[in-house]
Design a protein around this motif. Structure first.
Motif, PDB file in Angstrom:
ATOM      1  N   ILE A  70       1.294  -1.360   0.129  1.00  0.00           N
ATOM      2  CA  ILE A  70       0.256  -0.303  -0.290  1.00  0.00           C
ATOM      3  C   ILE A  70       0.787   1.327  -0.293  1.00  0.00           C
ATOM      4  CG2 ILE A  70      -1.484   1.971   1.404  1.00  0.00           C
ATOM      5  CD1 ILE A  70      -2.754  -1.569   2.323  1.00  0.00           C
ATOM      6  N   ALA A  71       2.082   1.275   0.707  1.00  0.00           N
ATOM      7  CA  ALA A  71       2.327   2.229   0.840  1.00  0.00           C
ATOM      8  C   ALA A  71       3.290   2.138  -0.647  1.00  0.00           C
ATOM      9  CB  ALA A  71       4.286   1.986   2.195  1.00  0.00           C
ATOM     10  N   GLN A  72       3.528   1.386  -1.112  1.00  0.00           N
ATOM     11  CA  GLN A  72       4.257   1.663  -2.156  1.00  0.00           C
ATOM     12  C   GLN A  72       3.799   2.477  -2.520  1.00  0.00           C
ATOM     13  OE1 GLN A  72       7.201   0.299  -4.424  1.00  0.00           O
ATOM     14  NE2 GLN A  72       8.522  -0.558  -2.599  1.00  0.00           N
ATOM     15  N   THR A  73       2.457   1.852  -3.334  1.00  0.00           N
ATOM     16  CA  THR A  73       1.042   2.281  -4.048  1.00  0.00           C
ATOM     17  C   THR A  73       1.188   4.121  -3.712  1.00  0.00           C
ATOM     18  OG1 THR A  73       0.490   0.072  -3.981  1.00  0.00           O
ATOM     19  CG2 THR A  73      -1.049   2.307  -5.499  1.00  0.00           C
ATOM     20  N   ILE A  74       1.156   4.630  -2.773  1.00  0.00           N
ATOM     21  CA  ILE A  74       0.666   5.623  -2.394  1.00  0.00           C
ATOM     22  C   ILE A  74       1.719   6.366  -2.245  1.00  0.00           C
ATOM     23  CG2 ILE A  74       0.136   6.809  -0.226  1.00  0.00           C
ATOM     24  CD1 ILE A  74      -2.281   5.442  -0.707  1.00  0.00           C
ATOM     25  N   THR A  75       3.204   6.218  -2.387  1.00  0.00           N
ATOM     26  CA  THR A  75       4.151   7.581  -2.321  1.00  0.00           C
ATOM     27  C   THR A  75       4.732   7.214  -3.947  1.00  0.00           C
ATOM     28  OG1 THR A  75       5.476   5.029  -2.384  1.00  0.00           O
ATOM     29  CG2 THR A  75       5.426   6.421   0.264  1.00  0.00           C
ATOM     30  N   ARG A  76       4.293   6.566  -4.808  1.00  0.00           N
ATOM     31  CA  ARG A  76       4.580   6.557  -6.154  1.00  0.00           C
ATOM     32  C   ARG A  76       3.328   7.418  -6.938  1.00  0.00           C
ATOM     33  NH1 ARG A  76       8.617   4.142  -9.174  1.00  0.00           N
ATOM     34  NH2 ARG A  76       9.582   2.191  -7.199  1.00  0.00           N
ATOM     35  N   LYS A  77       2.538   7.687  -6.416  1.00  0.00           N
ATOM     36  CA  LYS A  77       1.368   8.053  -6.793  1.00  0.00           C
ATOM     37  C   LYS A  77       1.376   9.323  -5.852  1.00  0.00           C
ATOM     38  CE  LYS A  77      -3.288   7.784  -6.747  1.00  0.00           C
ATOM     39  NZ  LYS A  77      -4.657   7.147  -6.433  1.00  0.00           N
ATOM     40  N   VAL A  78       2.103   9.833  -4.934  1.00  0.00           N
ATOM     41  CA  VAL A  78       1.991  10.664  -4.460  1.00  0.00           C
ATOM     42  C   VAL A  78       3.520  11.561  -5.322  1.00  0.00           C
ATOM     43  CG1 VAL A  78       3.072  12.694  -2.594  1.00  0.00           C
ATOM     44  CG2 VAL A  78       1.009  10.570  -2.341  1.00  0.00           C
ATOM     45  N   LEU A  79       4.622  10.902  -5.134  1.00  0.00           N
ATOM     46  CA  LEU A  79       5.792  11.460  -6.208  1.00  0.00           C
ATOM     47  C   LEU A  79       5.510  11.683  -7.304  1.00  0.00           C
ATOM     48  CD1 LEU A  79       8.722  11.515  -6.566  1.00  0.00           C
ATOM     49  CD2 LEU A  79       8.796   9.244  -6.796  1.00  0.00           C
ATOM     50  N   ASN A  80       5.204  10.859  -7.912  1.00  0.00           N
ATOM     51  CA  ASN A  80       4.176  11.818  -9.967  1.00  0.00           C
ATOM     52  C   ASN A  80       3.682  12.772  -9.773  1.00  0.00           C
ATOM     53  OD1 ASN A  80       5.381   9.173 -10.365  1.00  0.00           O
ATOM     54  ND2 ASN A  80       3.670   8.179 -11.131  1.00  0.00           N
ATOM     55  N   GLU A  81       3.155  12.638  -8.273  1.00  0.00           N
ATOM     56  CA  GLU A  81       2.368  14.325  -8.718  1.00  0.00           C
ATOM     57  C   GLU A  81       3.803  15.685  -8.418  1.00  0.00           C
ATOM     58  OE1 GLU A  81      -0.759  15.253  -9.659  1.00  0.00           O
ATOM     59  OE2 GLU A  81      -1.458  13.190 -10.084  1.00  0.00           O
ATOM     60  N   GLN A  82       4.382  15.461  -7.421  1.00  0.00           N
ATOM     61  CA  GLN A  82       4.952  16.055  -6.848  1.00  0.00           C
ATOM     62  C   GLN A  82       5.949  16.244  -8.707  1.00  0.00           C
ATOM     63  OE1 GLN A  82       7.106  14.660  -4.505  1.00  0.00           O
ATOM     64  NE2 GLN A  82       6.225  15.360  -2.413  1.00  0.00           N
ATOM     65  N   LEU A  83       6.537  15.570  -8.999  1.00  0.00           N
ATOM     66  CA  LEU A  83       6.594  15.793 -10.678  1.00  0.00           C
ATOM     67  C   LEU A  83       6.293  15.991 -11.149  1.00  0.00           C
ATOM     68  CD1 LEU A  83       8.688  12.078 -10.930  1.00  0.00           C
ATOM     69  CD2 LEU A  83       9.804  13.927  -9.908  1.00  0.00           C
ATOM     70  N   LYS A  84       4.859  16.335 -11.568  1.00  0.00           N
ATOM     71  CA  LYS A  84       4.504  17.212 -11.772  1.00  0.00           C
ATOM     72  C   LYS A  84       4.140  18.866 -12.092  1.00  0.00           C
ATOM     73  CE  LYS A  84       0.348  14.161 -13.394  1.00  0.00           C
ATOM     74  NZ  LYS A  84      -1.032  13.978 -13.262  1.00  0.00           N
ATOM     75  N   THR A  85       4.637  18.981 -10.636  1.00  0.00           N
ATOM     76  CA  THR A  85       4.569  20.014  -9.915  1.00  0.00           C
ATOM     77  C   THR A  85       5.950  20.633 -10.317  1.00  0.00           C
ATOM     78  OG1 THR A  85       2.909  20.179  -7.890  1.00  0.00           O
ATOM     79  CG2 THR A  85       5.152  21.559  -7.849  1.00  0.00           C
ATOM     80  N   VAL A  86       7.376  20.348 -10.159  1.00  0.00           N
ATOM     81  CA  VAL A  86       9.102  19.968 -10.750  1.00  0.00           C
ATOM     82  C   VAL A  86       8.814  20.409 -11.995  1.00  0.00           C
ATOM     83  CG1 VAL A  86      10.824  19.319 -10.229  1.00  0.00           C
ATOM     84  CG2 VAL A  86       9.596  19.125  -8.803  1.00  0.00           C
ATOM     85  N   TRP A  87       8.174  19.895 -12.825  1.00  0.00           N
ATOM     86  CA  TRP A  87       8.370  19.698 -14.093  1.00  0.00           C
ATOM     87  C   TRP A  87       7.816  21.361 -14.204  1.00  0.00           C
ATOM     88  CZ3 TRP A  87       6.325  14.031 -15.232  1.00  0.00           C
ATOM     89  CH2 TRP A  87       7.176  13.335 -15.321  1.00  0.00           C
ATOM     90  N   ASN A  88       7.129  21.674 -13.863  1.00  0.00           N
ATOM     91  CA  ASN A  88       6.033  22.956 -14.547  1.00  0.00           C
ATOM     92  C   ASN A  88       7.264  23.957 -13.927  1.00  0.00           C
ATOM     93  OD1 ASN A  88       3.449  21.862 -15.194  1.00  0.00           O
ATOM     94  ND2 ASN A  88       2.614  22.479 -13.430  1.00  0.00           N
ATOM     95  N   LEU A  89       7.924  24.033 -12.890  1.00  0.00           N
ATOM     96  CA  LEU A  89       8.457  24.804 -12.868  1.00  0.00           C
ATOM     97  C   LEU A  89       9.924  24.788 -13.562  1.00  0.00           C
ATOM     98  CD1 LEU A  89       8.463  24.776  -8.603  1.00  0.00           C
ATOM     99  CD2 LEU A  89       8.038  26.665 -10.328  1.00  0.00           C
TER     100      LEU A  89
END
Length: 623
Positions: free
Chosen positions: A235-254
RNA sequence: GGACCCGUAGCUCAGCCUGGAUAGAGCGGGUGGCUUCGGACCACCAGGCCAUGGGUUCGAAUCCCAUCGGGCCCUCCA
């Protein structure tokens, strides 16, 4: 090299003169002069004054007669100033050609420092349990700009993001999901990282206050997360991956991109720690305590401070035991236990890799030098890590690039519906006391969009969006880079929306104005002609500023100081704005002068674009 | 108690590493400038015992020491 060369040549010439005179070699400086004191200045007369028992003025007069610039046509003369300085003047009739032509080259401002040596820049390193906030942005932008500056200095840079996917912070949201029954899908299409941080994390840690049993569960959950076969771990793997991918979107936008993601959970499972632990023991870098407070622990002796516990008396390693093997891995000191696979294709179409314990693809992301960007609250820990690394590799191979934190202004805290004591407050994920990066970017983009729309009736929707994006990203980046690393940034929502004065949009505006000039004429700049016609103060100032790009790149690399480039970009824009106001390019009296000025405008644009490029900021043709 | 960082104009900050000429910007305050290469601008004015006290030096905002004020770190937490 342009201006740096000039300085170097004068330095050499001065050294020769000292030789000829049989004067002792003193460490004198040759640098750009303040306005009104020539173009370049040398302080050698002051330094010789004592040993020669003469006044600096006398020495200055004496030395000034010794110079001969036959082999340096760009220097007109040298004068001895009554204060004692030697002030050199540039011959702009020669210098102009030189500068303008060189500034057109693609690699203008590039310096040879790295010899293509491999260097690692690690930044971001945020727990994947929440959205990125303004504090993280400082880290991310600093790391990104440093990596760009190092590339400009001809280093082969690998950019890494260490994903802290197995700490207590992650355990906290997993407690929320497994114990409190929070939905694993975010409601109302909310961005998943926002949902985890703003709702799950805040609510769960809040519940700890009243439910101590729940708080006790976090350690239990953490243990399960580290056991890769457990259901909780999945579960932790799935959740952290999902969060990470959203964080990456933010970073890419910058406009920030990485080469590889390193997962903490994999470092733990890679047995790298065990290898390093044995090495530390056999090298006597750590010691086992038989008695005292730390009896039964392995500790790192730290001079002048308390020893740092590395392995507890129960045999469990402390958190620093994750940083040490990772540092060693980054420096290539250990056999690489990882394989690599593609994580994603980033917004700039660059491939992003990630570590994996399976598979068979080997890549190399380590470097002979490492720069780790982490805020100064971790300075003690980082000192220990870099101290240990210095034992295995030469001193300075591992560098901690530290900086002060970002706090929120009292007004901004109030706007979040919270209260403060002083004039500012440290951000806190638990208390919900932070401003998300996405929020800042959105608010600013909207503000720029409105501003641009009100000034340009004829721009299309997509053009406006593009401008809004370029200016908003630039503004955030500029504000994060401009202050000294040792200064706390107090973030204020209202203040961050400023677009006038010393801001990125002012700089970008100067670029857009230059574009207008070039657009409004049919004359194609011809760079084969001479530029000695550019002789007004405004023109000479601009040329000198363009020429000094390399001086500032040099400074920023030497001192790992990105703000130097921000300051230079601003000064270049100021110099152009003054030129723009006083020299009407399109109203030039002759076609020769018009052409020369158009070339200068192009030269300015190229240089500003390169300088902003180092900051990861785009230069818009229109805004 | 120990370590580190900050203190420069009303406010936000450059300059300090590598001592030297007149301590620079922006915002805010005041004044002027579009018969226009875009006012997200330009030109100008007012505003500084560079926290305090010592020291080093021919010379200190800059280097050293002390003090005061503010921040931050220092758990067998991560």
């Amino acid at each position: 090299m342009v201006f740096l060369n000039l300085l170097e040549n004068i330095r050499n010439k001065t050294a020769e003169i000292l030789d000829a005179k049989n004067y002792e070699h003193v460490k004198f400086s040759v640098e750009s002069a303040k306005p009104g004191f020539g173009d370049i200045t040398c302080n050698v007369p002051f330094l010789l004054s004592k040993q020669l028992k003469k006044s600096p003025q006398e020495i200055s007069v004496e030395l000034s007669k010794m110079y001969n610039f036959d082999d340096m046509p760009q220097i007109k003369n040298v004068e001895s100033h009554p204060s004692g300085y030697l002030n050199f003047s540039i011959d702009y009739t020669k210098f102009n050609d030189f500068v303008i032509r060189l500034s057109l080259q693609e690699n203008y401002g590039t310096l040879e420092f790295g010899n293509n040596e491999k260097i690692v820049v690690e930044h971001t390193s945020v727990n994947p349990n929440k959205a990125l906030h303004v504090g993280h942005i400082r880290n991310i932008i600093l790391g990104d700009v440093v990596s760009k500056i190092l590339k400009k200095a001809n280093y082969d840079v690998s950019v890494l993001n260490y994903v802290d996917d197995s700490g207590l912070q992650v355990a906290d949201i997993i407690v929320g999901f497994t114990e409190l029954g929070f939905s694993q899908e975010s409601p109302n299409n909310e961005k998943f990282d926002h949902y985890c941080g703003d709702t799950v994390y805040v609510k769960t840690t809040e519940k700890y206050e009243s439910d101590k049993e729940l708080e006790g569960k976090r350690h239990e959950i953490l243990k399960q997360i580290e056991d890769r076969s457990s259901e909780v771990s999945k579960i932790a793997q799935t959740i952290t991956r999902k969060v990470l991918n959203e964080q990456l979107k933010t970073v890419w936008n910058l406009g920030v991109f990485y080469d590889c993601l390193n997962f903490e959970s994999q470092i733990i499972h890679s047995k790298l720690w065990e290898t390093i632990f044995e090495k530390l023991k056999s090298d006597n870098q750590i010691k086992y305590e038989d008695e005292g407070d730390n009896a039964g622990c392995w500790v790192i002796p730290a001079d002048g401070e308390d020893d740092k516990i590395l392995v507890r008396s129960n045999g469990v390693a402390t958190y620093i035991a994750k940083d040490i093997p990772y540092a060693a891995w980054k420096l290539g000191l250990v056999d690489d236990p990882f394989h690599y696979k593609i994580h994603s294709t980033q917004k700039n179409s660059q491939t992003l890799y990630e570590t994996t314990l399976e598979g068979d693809t080997k890549l190399n992301f380590s470097g002979s030098k490492v720069i780790t960007v982490i805020d100064n609250r971790q300075i003690r820990l980082q000192k220990i890590v870099s101290g240990l690394m210095a034992k295995f590799k030469e001193k300075g191979a591992y560098t901690h690039l530290g900086y002060e934190s970002v706090t929120l202004s009292a007004d901004t805290v109030k706007s979040l519906g919270l209260s403060v004591d002083g004039e500012s407050a440290q951000m806190s994920g638990r208390k919900g006391l932070y401003v998300n990066a996405d929020t800042v970017l959105e608010t600013l983009t909207k503000r720029v969009y409105d501003e641009s729309k009100s000034r340009n009736e004829n721009l299309s929707e997509s053009e406006l969006q593009n401008i809004a994006n370029i200016v908003a990203v630039g503004t955030i980046r500029y504000e994060m880079i401009k202050p000294d690393l040792d200064k706390i940034i107090t973030f204020d929502l209202k203040n961050s929306l400023r677009l006038e004065g010393d801001t990125c949009s002012y700089i970008q505006y100067s670029y857009a104005r230059a574009s207008r000039i070039l657009e409004k004429t049919d004359v194609k700049p011809n760079f084969d002609s001479g530029f000695e016609l550019l002789s007004s103060e405004y023109e000479k100032n601009l040329i000198k500023k363009i020429a000094m790009f390399d001086v500032h790149v040099n400074d920023s690399v030497n001192n790992l100081s990105p703000k130097v480039i921000a300051k230079y970009s601003y000064e270049l824009a100021v110099t152009f704005s003054s030129f723009y106001e006083h020299v009407k390019v399109l109203a030039s009296e002759t076609t020769e002068l018009l052409n020369a000025r158009l070339c200068l405008v192009v030269s300015f644009q190229k240089t500003l674009k390169a300088s902003l490029g180092l900051l990861g900021i785009d230069a818009p043709e229109r805004m």
